[in-house]
Design an enzyme around this catalytic site. Structure first.
Site, mmCIF file in Angstrom:
data_model
loop_
_atom_site.group_PDB
_atom_site.id
_atom_site.type_symbol
_atom_site.label_atom_id
_atom_site.label_comp_id
_atom_site.label_asym_id
_atom_site.label_seq_id
_atom_site.Cartn_x
_atom_site.Cartn_y
_atom_site.Cartn_z
ATOM 1 N N HIS A 159 3.754 7.275 3.725
ATOM 2 C CA HIS A 159 4.679 6.138 3.681
ATOM 3 C C HIS A 159 4.338 5.208 2.526
ATOM 4 O O HIS A 159 3.251 5.283 1.956
ATOM 5 C CB HIS A 159 4.672 5.360 5.009
ATOM 6 C CG HIS A 159 3.371 4.683 5.353
ATOM 7 N ND1 HIS A 159 2.354 5.294 6.049
ATOM 8 C CD2 HIS A 159 2.915 3.425 5.108
ATOM 9 C CE1 HIS A 159 1.352 4.444 6.235
ATOM 10 N NE2 HIS A 159 1.659 3.301 5.650
ATOM 11 N N HIS A 204 0.823 -1.216 0.000
ATOM 12 C CA HIS A 204 0.000 0.000 0.000
ATOM 13 C C HIS A 204 0.849 1.256 0.000
ATOM 14 O O HIS A 204 2.048 1.218 0.257
ATOM 15 C CB HIS A 204 -0.982 0.034 1.182
ATOM 16 C CG HIS A 204 -0.378 0.049 2.549
ATOM 17 N ND1 HIS A 204 -0.111 -1.092 3.277
ATOM 18 C CD2 HIS A 204 -0.008 1.075 3.365
ATOM 19 C CE1 HIS A 204 0.386 -0.768 4.461
ATOM 20 N NE2 HIS A 204 0.475 0.559 4.534
ATOM 21 N N GLN A 246 -3.951 3.409 1.348
ATOM 22 C CA GLN A 246 -4.332 3.432 2.765
ATOM 23 C C GLN A 246 -4.504 4.897 3.173
ATOM 24 O O GLN A 246 -3.525 5.629 3.275
ATOM 25 C CB GLN A 246 -3.237 2.772 3.610
ATOM 26 C CG GLN A 246 -3.526 2.726 5.096
ATOM 27 C CD GLN A 246 -2.412 1.992 5.848
ATOM 28 O OE1 GLN A 246 -1.273 2.416 5.825
ATOM 29 N NE2 GLN A 246 -2.768 0.877 6.476
ATOM 30 N N GLU A 286 7.377 0.839 5.177
ATOM 31 C CA GLU A 286 6.736 -0.181 6.013
ATOM 32 C C GLU A 286 6.904 -1.530 5.335
ATOM 33 O O GLU A 286 6.914 -1.608 4.103
ATOM 34 C CB GLU A 286 5.243 0.175 6.137
ATOM 35 C CG GLU A 286 4.418 -0.785 6.966
ATOM 36 C CD GLU A 286 2.928 -0.383 6.983
ATOM 37 O OE1 GLU A 286 2.583 0.787 6.682
ATOM 38 O OE2 GLU A 286 2.109 -1.273 7.275
HETATM 39 C C1 V0V Z 1 8.952 11.962 9.980
HETATM 40 N N1 V0V Z 1 9.913 12.212 9.073
HETATM 41 C C2 V0V Z 1 9.549 11.710 7.911
HETATM 42 C C3 V0V Z 1 8.281 11.139 8.118
HETATM 43 N N2 V0V Z 1 7.938 11.297 9.416
HETATM 44 N N3 V0V Z 1 10.166 11.692 6.722
HETATM 45 C C4 V0V Z 1 9.505 11.100 5.711
HETATM 46 N N4 V0V Z 1 8.261 10.542 5.828
HETATM 47 C C5 V0V Z 1 7.636 10.537 7.014
HETATM 48 N N5 V0V Z 1 6.434 9.985 7.124
HETATM 49 C C6 V0V Z 1 11.159 12.945 9.317
HETATM 50 C C7 V0V Z 1 10.877 14.322 9.894
HETATM 51 O O1 V0V Z 1 10.657 15.260 8.870
HETATM 52 C C8 V0V Z 1 12.134 14.608 10.669
HETATM 53 O O2 V0V Z 1 13.144 15.061 9.801
HETATM 54 C C9 V0V Z 1 12.547 13.240 11.185
HETATM 55 O O3 V0V Z 1 11.924 12.279 10.311
HETATM 56 C C10 V0V Z 1 12.061 13.006 12.613
HETATM 57 O O4 V0V Z 1 10.666 13.240 12.611
HETATM 58 P P1 V0V Z 1 9.820 13.828 13.816
HETATM 59 O O5 V0V Z 1 8.791 14.708 13.256
HETATM 60 O O6 V0V Z 1 10.723 14.368 14.885
HETATM 61 O O7 V0V Z 1 9.062 12.562 14.340
HETATM 62 P P2 V0V Z 1 9.544 11.326 15.190
HETATM 63 O O8 V0V Z 1 11.021 11.137 15.122
HETATM 64 O O9 V0V Z 1 8.911 11.427 16.529
HETATM 65 O O10 V0V Z 1 8.815 10.161 14.371
HETATM 66 C C11 V0V Z 1 9.154 9.806 13.089
HETATM 67 C C12 V0V Z 1 8.942 8.261 12.970
HETATM 68 C C13 V0V Z 1 7.471 8.004 13.354
HETATM 69 C C14 V0V Z 1 9.235 7.890 11.532
HETATM 70 C C15 V0V Z 1 9.910 7.574 13.915
HETATM 71 O O11 V0V Z 1 6.610 8.699 12.477
HETATM 72 C C16 V0V Z 1 7.110 6.564 13.374
HETATM 73 O O12 V0V Z 1 7.362 5.837 14.340
HETATM 74 N N6 V0V Z 1 6.469 6.064 12.288
HETATM 75 C C17 V0V Z 1 6.049 4.658 12.212
HETATM 76 C C18 V0V Z 1 4.625 4.475 12.632
HETATM 77 C C19 V0V Z 1 3.642 5.191 11.721
HETATM 78 O O13 V0V Z 1 4.014 5.999 10.898
HETATM 79 N N7 V0V Z 1 2.304 4.873 11.937
HETATM 80 C C20 V0V Z 1 1.249 5.495 11.175
HETATM 81 C C21 V0V Z 1 0.828 4.624 10.053
HETATM 82 P P3 V0V Z 1 13.954 16.402 10.079
HETATM 83 O O14 V0V Z 1 12.932 17.490 10.174
HETATM 84 O O15 V0V Z 1 14.668 16.131 11.382
HETATM 85 O O16 V0V Z 1 14.893 16.503 8.911
HETATM 86 S S1 V0V Z 1 0.009 3.181 10.670
HETATM 87 C C22 V0V Z 1 -0.052 2.062 9.356
HETATM 88 O O17 V0V Z 1 0.591 2.335 8.281
HETATM 89 C C23 V0V Z 1 -0.813 0.925 9.523
HETATM 90 C C24 V0V Z 1 -1.616 0.676 10.738
HETATM 91 C C25 V0V Z 1 -0.831 -0.136 8.476
HETATM 92 O O18 V0V Z 1 -0.231 0.024 7.426
HETATM 93 O O19 V0V Z 1 -1.477 -1.196 8.707
HETATM 94 CO CO CO Z 2 0.655 1.581 6.379
#
Ligand code: V0V
Ligand code: CO
Length: 146
Positions: free
Chosen positions: A84, A7, A60, A134
């Site tokens: 993502h 996705h 998604q 992912e």
């Molecule tokens: C953050 N950054 C990204 C980003 N999110 N870059 C590209 N794409 C993204 N989506 C960058 C952000 O600009 C910062 O860069 C740096 O990473 C740190 O971001 P932050 O804002 O300080 O945020 P953090 O570090 O607290 O969290 C970022 C992470 C977090 C990636 C660690 O979003 C995470 O744990 N994601 C995984 C879970 C998730 O996304 N769940 C929602 C979808 P600079 O500014 O420092 O350069 S749930 C899902 O997909 C499901 C249920 C499914 O598929 O079934």
């Molecule tokens: Co997802």
């Protein structure tokens, strides 16, 4: 082995309005929807096509359930858009360990629960040229009770 685009995750402020855009503009219908409290999202899966590995590719659509969630924080900073990409594999455990071994940060020690009973993990976007990535293993058909 990663065998499909499972996705593309798209962050939005209003899930119902965004679902309606995809229906009215392209004719895509909601295949499944759920709330994932652990991830802090309300989501709708729009099935685009089946894939040669027996799986499928979806859009998604993701609306945050709280501001301090991953999607909530991202939306506040970037506005709506692609959040993502997700690759599908039959073995998320093995593939994520192999990728971890290449020096890419895998965000979870063990895969967590994703859409439709799947098992998911994420790779840090800073290790993937700016793309939050992912990995997904779909639930076996009997368990994917949508
Ligand atoms: C953050 N950054 C990204 C980003 N999110 N870059 C590209 N794409 C993204 N989506 C960058 C952000 O600009 C910062 O860069 C740096 O990473 C740190 O971001 P932050 O804002 O300080 O945020 P953090 O570090 O607290 O969290 C970022 C992470 C977090 C990636 C660690 O979003 C995470 O744990 N994601 C995984 C879970 C998730 O996304 N769940 C929602 C979808 P600079 O500014 O420092 O350069 S749930 C899902 O997909 C499901 C249920 C499914 O598929 O079934
Ligand atoms: Co997802």
């Amino acid at each position: 082995m990663l065998t499909r685009i499972d996705h593309i995750g798209i962050a939005c402020f209003d899930l119902d309005k965004t679902v309606e855009f995809y229906r009215a503009t392209y004719g895509f219908e909601v295949f499944h929807s759920e709330v994932n409290e652990e991830q802090g999202v309300r989501e709708a899966m729009l099935k685009i096509n089946e894939t040669s590995d027996g799986g499928a590719s979806y859009l998604q659509l993701l609306e945050p359930t709280r501001e301090d969630s991953a999607v909530g924080k991202w939306l506040a900073k970037n506005g709506e858009g692609v959040h993502h990409i997700a690759f599908g594999t039959a073995d998320v455990d093995g593939d994520s360990e192999a990728i971890r071994g290449k020096g890419v940060r895998v965000l979870y020690d063990e895969p967590r629960t994703g859409s439709m009973g799947s098992r998911i993990t994420f790779l840090h976007p800073k290790d993937c040229h700016g793309v939050l990535t992912e990995l997904v293993t779909a639930a076996p058909p009997a368990a994917a009770d949508h």
